[in-house]
Design an enzyme around this catalytic site. Structure first.
Site, PDB file in Angstrom:
ATOM      1  N   TYR A 174       0.848  -1.209   0.000  1.00 24.99           N
ATOM      2  CA  TYR A 174       0.000   0.000   0.000  1.00 24.99           C
ATOM      3  C   TYR A 174       0.881   1.256   0.000  1.00 24.99           C
ATOM      4  O   TYR A 174       0.377   2.366  -0.137  1.00 24.99           O
ATOM      5  CB  TYR A 174      -0.940   0.048   1.212  1.00 24.99           C
ATOM      6  CG  TYR A 174      -1.926  -1.091   1.340  1.00 24.99           C
ATOM      7  CD1 TYR A 174      -2.129  -1.999   0.304  1.00 24.99           C
ATOM      8  CD2 TYR A 174      -2.677  -1.250   2.499  1.00 24.99           C
ATOM      9  CE1 TYR A 174      -3.026  -3.049   0.437  1.00 24.99           C
ATOM     10  CE2 TYR A 174      -3.580  -2.291   2.630  1.00 24.99           C
ATOM     11  CZ  TYR A 174      -3.751  -3.198   1.598  1.00 24.99           C
ATOM     12  OH  TYR A 174      -4.631  -4.225   1.741  1.00 24.99           O
ATOM     13  N   HIS A 196       0.530 -11.573   1.884  1.00 24.54           N
ATOM     14  CA  HIS A 196      -0.516 -10.828   1.178  1.00 24.54           C
ATOM     15  C   HIS A 196      -1.161 -11.649   0.050  1.00 24.54           C
ATOM     16  O   HIS A 196      -2.370 -11.598  -0.146  1.00 24.54           O
ATOM     17  CB  HIS A 196       0.082  -9.542   0.605  1.00 24.54           C
ATOM     18  CG  HIS A 196      -0.913  -8.461   0.355  1.00 24.54           C
ATOM     19  ND1 HIS A 196      -0.596  -7.130   0.459  1.00 24.54           N
ATOM     20  CD2 HIS A 196      -2.223  -8.489  -0.002  1.00 24.54           C
ATOM     21  CE1 HIS A 196      -1.679  -6.405   0.187  1.00 24.54           C
ATOM     22  NE2 HIS A 196      -2.668  -7.206  -0.103  1.00 24.54           N
TER      23      HIS A 196
HETATM   24  N1  LIG Z   1      -5.667  -8.583   1.462  1.00 23.03           N
HETATM   25  C1  LIG Z   1      -6.052  -8.036   0.338  1.00 23.03           C
HETATM   26  O1  LIG Z   1      -5.700  -8.493  -0.772  1.00 23.03           O
HETATM   27  C2  LIG Z   1      -6.930  -6.820   0.383  1.00 23.03           C
HETATM   28  C3  LIG Z   1      -7.571  -6.341  -0.778  1.00 23.03           C
HETATM   29  C4  LIG Z   1      -8.388  -5.226  -0.678  1.00 23.03           C
HETATM   30  C5  LIG Z   1      -8.563  -4.607   0.547  1.00 23.03           C
HETATM   31  N2  LIG Z   1      -7.916  -5.064   1.673  1.00 23.03           N
HETATM   32  C6  LIG Z   1      -8.084  -4.432   2.998  1.00 23.03           C
HETATM   33  O2  LIG Z   1      -9.476  -4.314   3.290  1.00 23.03           O
HETATM   34  C7  LIG Z   1      -9.795  -2.929   3.517  1.00 23.03           C
HETATM   35  C8  LIG Z   1     -11.219  -2.634   3.071  1.00 23.03           C
HETATM   36  O3  LIG Z   1     -11.404  -2.956   1.718  1.00 23.03           O
HETATM   37  P1  LIG Z   1     -11.496  -1.883   0.545  1.00 23.03           P
HETATM   38  O4  LIG Z   1     -10.882  -0.624   0.980  1.00 23.03           O
HETATM   39  O5  LIG Z   1     -10.945  -2.504  -0.683  1.00 23.03           O
HETATM   40  O6  LIG Z   1     -13.048  -1.709   0.271  1.00 23.03           O
HETATM   41  P2  LIG Z   1     -14.374  -1.416   1.144  1.00 23.03           P
HETATM   42  O7  LIG Z   1     -14.038  -1.173   2.572  1.00 23.03           O
HETATM   43  O8  LIG Z   1     -15.354  -2.469   0.775  1.00 23.03           O
HETATM   44  O9  LIG Z   1     -14.921  -0.091   0.475  1.00 23.03           O
HETATM   45  C9  LIG Z   1     -14.284   1.135   0.556  1.00 23.03           C
HETATM   46  C10 LIG Z   1     -15.099   2.120  -0.295  1.00 23.03           C
HETATM   47  O10 LIG Z   1     -16.370   2.363   0.317  1.00 23.03           O
HETATM   48  C11 LIG Z   1     -16.545   3.757   0.544  1.00 23.03           C
HETATM   49  N3  LIG Z   1     -17.209   3.864   1.852  1.00 23.03           N
HETATM   50  C12 LIG Z   1     -16.712   3.512   3.071  1.00 23.03           C
HETATM   51  N4  LIG Z   1     -17.624   3.683   4.046  1.00 23.03           N
HETATM   52  C13 LIG Z   1     -18.739   4.167   3.442  1.00 23.03           C
HETATM   53  C14 LIG Z   1     -20.024   4.531   3.917  1.00 23.03           C
HETATM   54  N5  LIG Z   1     -20.340   4.418   5.205  1.00 23.03           N
HETATM   55  N6  LIG Z   1     -20.927   4.996   3.006  1.00 23.03           N
HETATM   56  C15 LIG Z   1     -20.619   5.096   1.698  1.00 23.03           C
HETATM   57  N7  LIG Z   1     -19.410   4.768   1.179  1.00 23.03           N
HETATM   58  C16 LIG Z   1     -18.475   4.298   2.048  1.00 23.03           C
HETATM   59  C17 LIG Z   1     -15.162   4.345   0.537  1.00 23.03           C
HETATM   60  O11 LIG Z   1     -15.185   5.660   0.026  1.00 23.03           O
HETATM   61  P3  LIG Z   1     -14.467   6.910   0.774  1.00 23.03           P
HETATM   62  O12 LIG Z   1     -13.089   6.478   1.194  1.00 23.03           O
HETATM   63  O13 LIG Z   1     -14.463   7.962  -0.286  1.00 23.03           O
HETATM   64  O14 LIG Z   1     -15.374   7.222   1.933  1.00 23.03           O
HETATM   65  C18 LIG Z   1     -14.426   3.429  -0.455  1.00 23.03           C
HETATM   66  O15 LIG Z   1     -14.675   3.859  -1.786  1.00 23.03           O
HETATM   67  C19 LIG Z   1      -8.708  -2.203   2.701  1.00 23.03           C
HETATM   68  O16 LIG Z   1      -8.579  -0.841   3.033  1.00 23.03           O
HETATM   69  C20 LIG Z   1      -7.481  -3.026   3.036  1.00 23.03           C
HETATM   70  O17 LIG Z   1      -6.987  -2.708   4.319  1.00 23.03           O
HETATM   71  C21 LIG Z   1      -7.110  -6.167   1.582  1.00 23.03           C
END
Ligand SMILES: NC(=O)c1ccc[n+]([C@@H]2O[C@H](COP(=O)([O-])OP(=O)(O)OC[C@H]3O[C@@H](n4cnc5c(N)ncnc54)[C@H](OP(=O)(O)O)[C@@H]3O)[C@@H](O)[C@H]2O)c1
Length: 284
Positions: free
Chosen positions: A48, A106
């Protein structure tokens, strides 16, 4: 905060904060805000490129290190015993800490057996309190577990209403590995935030689609790390401990599960090539 006890007795908050796609420039401020509103579990990764910002925010927060649960992940370009070992020390330096609470592989690519041995050693040396994996689907997961001494504490998989990971979770439970969700909101894909069933359930409790979803997974005992750069949404996503979904609500949400990815398959050759070249293409 409700916690989960991992297979080695370590306690982990069931709800934390993820920083994927938070730019290196904004990370310190975003994580400072997250800590300020009450998050105590943070999920970052070498890939990241924002571990420094996370480390700065933790140090500046003045919150005792033992009150924060910190996760990072070893990237594919650091796979293999020696490289992984060096990368763990590098992550510790960037995160400004003497230990990581949870260290994950990862992606299941490259010499991840060597990586896992380096992680087992870091665990024995006290640099890491728990080790685990991410994106290990049942075939690779079982093979890794059967060929190593320490059973992963966590497997972080894409888990959302479209992709419930029911079968994967069942297999992981046989061995004692906790499911952690990445992308609990499917990053908004499939029109997630306007889902009619989640909206209707939310209206009963005066809760949003995001809150209903987080609550659903909390009641399923899945660890969560939603991401947002918006402070109001940080608070919204944390306000999920003052209501309870009924069995009927739980069934209705479970019925949305198609066990289909909203993103990509880890068995797709194009995705594998993309991941293997990720660091080369993204290193600043
Ligand atoms: N291990 C892996 O391969 C892997 C892959 C992907 C993710 N991850 C981890 O999992 C975490 C979460 O997954 P993710 O970031 O991919 O996706 P997510 O949490 O499913 O979605 C994040 C998105 O939702 C929006 N959002 C968040 N809260 C909201 C709400 N209450 N209302 C409306 N929109 C909202 C955010 O926009 P804004 O930021 O503009 O609010 C962002 O665009 C990551 O940050 C990372 O730490 C790990």
């Amino acid at each position: 905060m409700k916690t989960i006890i991992l297979n080695n007795g370590v306690e982990m908050p069931i709800l934390g904060f993820g920083v994927y796609q938070v730019t290196p420039e904004e990370t310190e401020q975003v994580v400072s805000n997250a800590l300020e509103v009450g998050y105590r579990s943070l999920d970052t990764a070498q890939a990241y490129y924002n571990e420094e910002g996370v480390g700065k925010a933790i140090t500046k927060s003045g919150i005792s290190r033992k009150d924060i649960f910190l996760t990072t992940k070893v990237w594919v370009s650091n796979a293999g015993y020696e490289k992984a070992k060096a990368s763990i020390d590098e992550s510790l330096k960037k995160l400004q800490t003497s230990y990581i609470d949870l260290l994950l592989i990862h992606q299941p690519f490259g010499d991840y057996y060597g990586t896992y041995r380096a992680m087992e050693d870091a665990y024995k040396e006290g640099k890491v309190r728990a080790i685990g994996v991410s994106n290990f689907y049942p075939d690779r997961y079982i093979d890794l577990v059967e060929h190593n001494n320490i059973v992963p504490a966590i497997n972080q998989l894409e888990t959302n209403i479209f992709n419930g990971q029911i079968e994967s979770e069942k297999i992981m439970q046989e061995y004692g590995t906790q499911l952690e969700s990445w992308a609990p909101f499917a990053e908004g894909k499939n029109n997630f935030f306007n889902n009619e069933i989640l909206t209707a359930i939310g209206e009963k409790y005066h809760k949003s689609v995001a809150q209903v979803t987080l609550r659903y997974f909390i009641q399923r005992q899945v660890v969560l790390i939603p991401k947002t750069v918006n402070k109001e949404r940080m608070i919204e996503n944390l306000s999920v401990f003052d209501f309870e979904l009924s069995n009927e609500d739980m069934k209705q949400i479970a019925a949305l599960n198609k066990e289909e990815t909203a993103f990509f398959s880890h068995r797709d050759p194009e995705l594998v090539k993309f991941i293997l070249n990720y660091d080369k293409n993204n290193r600043s």
